[in-house]
Design a protein around this motif. Structure first.
Motif, PDB file in Angstrom:
ATOM      1  N   UNK A   1       0.845  -1.298  -0.004  1.00 54.09           N
ATOM      2  CA  UNK A   1       0.026  -0.094   0.064  1.00 54.09           C
ATOM      3  C   UNK A   1       0.948   1.155  -0.174  1.00 54.09           C
ATOM      4  N   UNK A   2       2.179   1.250   0.763  1.00 54.02           N
ATOM      5  CA  UNK A   2       2.842   2.314   0.908  1.00 54.02           C
ATOM      6  C   UNK A   2       3.454   2.683  -0.499  1.00 54.02           C
ATOM      7  N   UNK A   3       3.788   1.544  -1.273  1.00 51.33           N
ATOM      8  CA  UNK A   3       4.309   1.808  -2.334  1.00 51.33           C
ATOM      9  C   UNK A   3       3.236   2.041  -3.586  1.00 51.33           C
ATOM     10  N   UNK A   4       2.237   1.703  -3.539  1.00 44.59           N
ATOM     11  CA  UNK A   4       1.301   1.959  -4.396  1.00 44.59           C
ATOM     12  C   UNK A   4       0.872   3.427  -4.342  1.00 44.59           C
ATOM     13  N   UNK A   5       0.717   4.018  -3.076  1.00 41.70           N
ATOM     14  CA  UNK A   5       0.516   5.481  -2.900  1.00 41.70           C
ATOM     15  C   UNK A   5       1.425   6.100  -3.501  1.00 41.70           C
ATOM     16  N   UNK A   6       2.561   5.905  -3.397  1.00 42.67           N
ATOM     17  CA  UNK A   6       3.857   6.583  -3.832  1.00 42.67           C
ATOM     18  C   UNK A   6       3.811   6.606  -5.571  1.00 42.67           C
TER      19      UNK A   6
ATOM     20  N   UNK B   1       2.812   9.732 -10.406  1.00 43.67           N
ATOM     21  CA  UNK B   1       2.318   9.724 -11.763  1.00 43.67           C
ATOM     22  C   UNK B   1       2.876   8.459 -12.450  1.00 43.67           C
ATOM     23  N   UNK B   2       3.200   7.380 -11.566  1.00 44.26           N
ATOM     24  CA  UNK B   2       3.324   6.086 -12.132  1.00 44.26           C
ATOM     25  C   UNK B   2       2.330   4.932 -12.062  1.00 44.26           C
ATOM     26  N   UNK B   3       1.060   5.393 -12.115  1.00 42.25           N
ATOM     27  CA  UNK B   3       0.143   4.450 -11.729  1.00 42.25           C
ATOM     28  C   UNK B   3       0.187   3.276 -12.496  1.00 42.25           C
ATOM     29  N   UNK B   4       0.602   3.123 -13.841  1.00 40.88           N
ATOM     30  CA  UNK B   4       0.637   2.131 -14.827  1.00 40.88           C
ATOM     31  C   UNK B   4       1.510   1.056 -14.460  1.00 40.88           C
ATOM     32  N   UNK B   5       2.469   1.262 -13.270  1.00 43.66           N
ATOM     33  CA  UNK B   5       3.342   0.288 -12.755  1.00 43.66           C
ATOM     34  C   UNK B   5       2.359  -0.339 -11.642  1.00 43.66           C
ATOM     35  N   UNK B   6       2.297  -1.672 -11.663  1.00 42.87           N
ATOM     36  CA  UNK B   6       1.343  -2.470 -10.620  1.00 42.87           C
ATOM     37  C   UNK B   6       2.491  -2.931  -9.567  1.00 42.87           C
ATOM     38  N   UNK B   7       2.255  -2.877  -8.547  1.00 45.49           N
ATOM     39  CA  UNK B   7       3.128  -3.256  -7.101  1.00 45.49           C
ATOM     40  C   UNK B   7       2.256  -4.477  -6.437  1.00 45.49           C
ATOM     41  N   UNK B   8       3.217  -5.253  -6.015  1.00 50.04           N
ATOM     42  CA  UNK B   8       2.322  -6.276  -5.142  1.00 50.04           C
ATOM     43  C   UNK B   8       3.580  -7.020  -4.070  1.00 50.04           C
ATOM     44  N   UNK B   9       2.955  -7.452  -3.126  1.00 48.51           N
ATOM     45  CA  UNK B   9       4.107  -8.095  -2.178  1.00 48.51           C
ATOM     46  C   UNK B   9       4.049  -9.650  -2.521  1.00 48.51           C
ATOM     47  N   UNK B  10       3.267 -10.218  -3.576  1.00 48.93           N
ATOM     48  CA  UNK B  10       3.334 -11.722  -3.779  1.00 48.93           C
ATOM     49  C   UNK B  10       3.912 -11.722  -5.252  1.00 48.93           C
ATOM     50  N   UNK B  11       4.812 -12.776  -5.287  1.00 49.94           N
ATOM     51  CA  UNK B  11       5.342 -13.100  -6.548  1.00 49.94           C
ATOM     52  C   UNK B  11       4.480 -13.647  -7.586  1.00 49.94           C
ATOM     53  N   UNK B  12       3.692 -14.514  -7.099  1.00 48.14           N
ATOM     54  CA  UNK B  12       2.608 -15.004  -8.093  1.00 48.14           C
ATOM     55  C   UNK B  12       1.759 -13.957  -8.767  1.00 48.14           C
ATOM     56  N   UNK B  13       1.386 -12.836  -7.933  1.00 52.99           N
ATOM     57  CA  UNK B  13       0.561 -11.904  -8.372  1.00 52.99           C
ATOM     58  C   UNK B  13       1.334 -11.000  -9.253  1.00 52.99           C
ATOM     59  N   UNK B  14       2.591 -10.552  -8.871  1.00 52.00           N
ATOM     60  CA  UNK B  14       3.360  -9.834  -9.811  1.00 52.00           C
ATOM     61  C   UNK B  14       3.719 -10.564 -10.989  1.00 52.00           C
ATOM     62  N   UNK B  15       3.650 -11.893 -11.316  1.00 57.44           N
ATOM     63  CA  UNK B  15       3.826 -12.558 -12.457  1.00 57.44           C
ATOM     64  C   UNK B  15       2.892 -12.729 -13.047  1.00 57.44           C
ATOM     65  N   UNK B  16       1.627 -12.654 -12.732  1.00 48.97           N
ATOM     66  CA  UNK B  16       0.269 -12.974 -13.374  1.00 48.97           C
ATOM     67  C   UNK B  16       0.130 -12.503 -14.872  1.00 48.97           C
ATOM     68  N   UNK B  17       0.281 -12.962 -15.963  1.00 48.80           N
ATOM     69  CA  UNK B  17      -0.099 -12.534 -17.088  1.00 48.80           C
ATOM     70  C   UNK B  17       1.280 -12.023 -17.580  1.00 48.80           C
ATOM     71  N   UNK B  18       2.396 -12.211 -17.159  1.00 46.12           N
ATOM     72  CA  UNK B  18       3.608 -11.768 -17.737  1.00 46.12           C
ATOM     73  C   UNK B  18       4.357 -12.730 -18.441  1.00 46.12           C
ATOM     74  N   UNK B  19       3.831 -14.086 -18.491  1.00 44.14           N
ATOM     75  CA  UNK B  19       4.653 -15.311 -19.103  1.00 44.14           C
ATOM     76  C   UNK B  19       4.230 -15.285 -20.473  1.00 44.14           C
ATOM     77  N   UNK B  20       5.147 -15.646 -21.314  1.00 42.11           N
ATOM     78  CA  UNK B  20       4.808 -15.833 -22.721  1.00 42.11           C
ATOM     79  C   UNK B  20       3.535 -16.367 -23.226  1.00 42.11           C
ATOM     80  N   UNK B  21       2.944 -16.032 -24.014  1.00 40.34           N
ATOM     81  CA  UNK B  21       1.526 -16.564 -24.524  1.00 40.34           C
ATOM     82  C   UNK B  21       1.834 -17.958 -25.294  1.00 40.34           C
TER      83      UNK B  21
END
Length: 463
Positions: free
Chosen positions: A433-438, A443-463
């Motif tokens: 939450x602290x990093x998301x607020x920052x 003005x960097x809302x398009x960067x998604x921040x997560x404390x879970x590796x699975x959540x951070x990787x979701x959708x990043x793997x090659x199709x």
């Protein structure tokens, strides 16, 4: 936060904390994990130091040895009491067990009170001298040493725990009182046994009590009996008069007076002082036991407090005064991107393992940089050549983003299709939450921040 508001550890925890301090006198232990655990579990400095010590102590077996010591302590004390009781019975037997049933009252009094008087004087002198001057000669020290030896065996941590315990007792000015509580208690029990054995023998057997001398004046014994009998007389014990003392063969009444005088002397000069000192030692223990804490002003503990303070998340550095919120760089066209995933560890603590487990197999590059200007330039050159479709930036959750982090993220966004943050080692601190607020504030809302590796990787793997 002042020291008065900090939660102080219990005595067993304080012993382990001090034991770890003595252990690290010969060299620091590997405490990276212990520091993080302590910082996440405790909120104040002293509690964190204690948590760290308990974690390190578990590694070298200190808590288990403390538990064994508490289990063995009553049994060792019981064995020591049994030995003292047997010795007391032996003394009583020497006094009333003679075949001629003749008791020299002066010799009996010296044999029953001599060692007691010597140890009592040493204990009293020890109250005014530096700690430990006569500690090793007390029954309390013997009990503590035997307990530590039995609990720890030959290769245990008994010397370390013993040193920590006596150090805490000394600092709290409780060492002679703690040992005295044990010693005076055992002496009291010994005198009770001696009195019981003597009274039983004197009640059911006939003895002749007298005094003997070769070189002393009889008047000396008259005076000595009267002086020694003053204390017992205050409790109602009779005192032989001069005629009884000087009589070569006093009658039955005189023998009874001698017997009660001897008993009264043992009660007044042996049993009662020890009982009084047991109560006094217990009162001093109760009044000072809260002081059984490590000396937090020691340089060792001040250094640990500073290390914990360095682990605490710093306040987020605001943008320059008057600076307008900037927009995120424009996305690259899909035709400019390559189907590649970069995983970058950014300014991670040296003890954090790398690379992380469970990374996708299609990651083209798994890099780690220290945040220095040369390392950033080298990485940005690689991104400018590769133009990967996604970048996963791994940051330490407890770290604080600043303007340098903002500039670096904007530069990364300019060379990739998508950037995400994985906040490692969050430990439930609300770091995401602290990093998301920052990110929103910069003005960097398009960067998604997560404390879970699975959540951070979701959708990043090659199709």
């Amino acid at each position: 936060m002042t020291n008065t508001t900090l939660r102080e550890p219990a005595f067993p925890d304080a012993v382990i904390t001090e034991a770890i301090r003595w252990t690290e006198e010969t060299g620091p232990l590997d405490d990276a994990q212990a520091l993080r655990i302590a910082a996440s579990r405790a909120s104040d400095g002293h509690a964190r130091i204690t948590e760290r010590a308990l974690h390190l102590g578990e590694r070298i077996g200190l808590p288990s040895e403390m538990t064994r010591a508490r289990q063995w302590a009553p049994w060792v004390l019981l064995g020591l009491v049994a030995l003292i009781v047997v010795a007391g019975l032996g003394l009583a037997g020497n006094v009333v067990g003679g075949g001629e049933r003749h008791i020299n009252v002066i010799v009996a009094l010296v044999s029953l009170l001599g060692l007691h008087a010597l140890t009592l004087v040493l204990w009293l002198v020890g109250l005014w001298l530096p700690a430990g001057s006569f500690g090793t000669a007390s029954l309390g020290w013997i009990w503590l040493s035997l307990t530590a030896r039995v609990a720890g065996g030959k290769r245990g941590q008994a010397p370390l725990l013993l040193r920590a315990t006596t150090g805490l007792l000394t600092r709290a000015r409780l060492l002679p009182w703690a040992f005295g509580l044990v010693s005076h208690g055992i002496w009291s029990l010994s005198f009770a046994v001696v009195l019981a054995a003597m009274l039983f023998a004197l009640a059911f057997r006939s003895y002749t009590l007298s005094w003997e001398t070769t070189i002393l004046d009889p008047a000396f014994f008259v005076r000595a009996v009267q002086v020694l009998g003053w204390g017992p007389s205050q409790l109602g014990f009779p005192v032989p008069d001069a005629a009884t003392v000087l009589s070569a063969a006093p009658g039955a009444a005189g023998q009874r007076t001698w017997a009660m005088w001897l008993t009264g002397c043992i009660v007044v000069y042996g049993l009662l002082p020890r009982l009084a000192l047991v109560l006094l030692s217990a009162a001093v223990w109760r009044s000072r036991r809260k002081a059984l804490q490590p000396d937090w002003s020691e340089p060792y503990y001040r250094k640990l407090l500073a290390r914990f303070a360095a682990l605490a998340p710093a306040a987020i550095v605001d943008a320059d005064p008057g600076r307008m919120r900037g927009a995120a760089p424009a996305r690259l066209a899909p035709s400019e991107l390559q189907d590649a995933l970069f995983v970058i560890g950014f300014e991670l603590p040296p003890d954090m393992p790398w690379p992380p487990a469970a990374l996708p197999a299609d990651a083209a590059q798994v890099l780690r940089i220290d945040g220095s200007a040369p390392a950033r330039r080298t990485l940005l050159d690689q991104l400018a050549q590769a133009h990967p479709r996604a970048v996963l930036l791994v940051c330490h959750a407890a770290s604080s983003p600043d303007r340098g982090t903002e500039r670096f993220l904007r530069e990364v966004l300019a060379h990739c299709g998508e950037c995400r943050l994985w906040l490692a080692d969050a430990n439930g601190e609300g770091a995401a939450g602290r990093w998301i607020d920052w990110l929103r504030d910069t003005g960097l809302e398009r960067i998604t921040a997560s404390d879970s590796l699975d959540a951070a990787l979701q959708g990043l793997s090659a199709p």
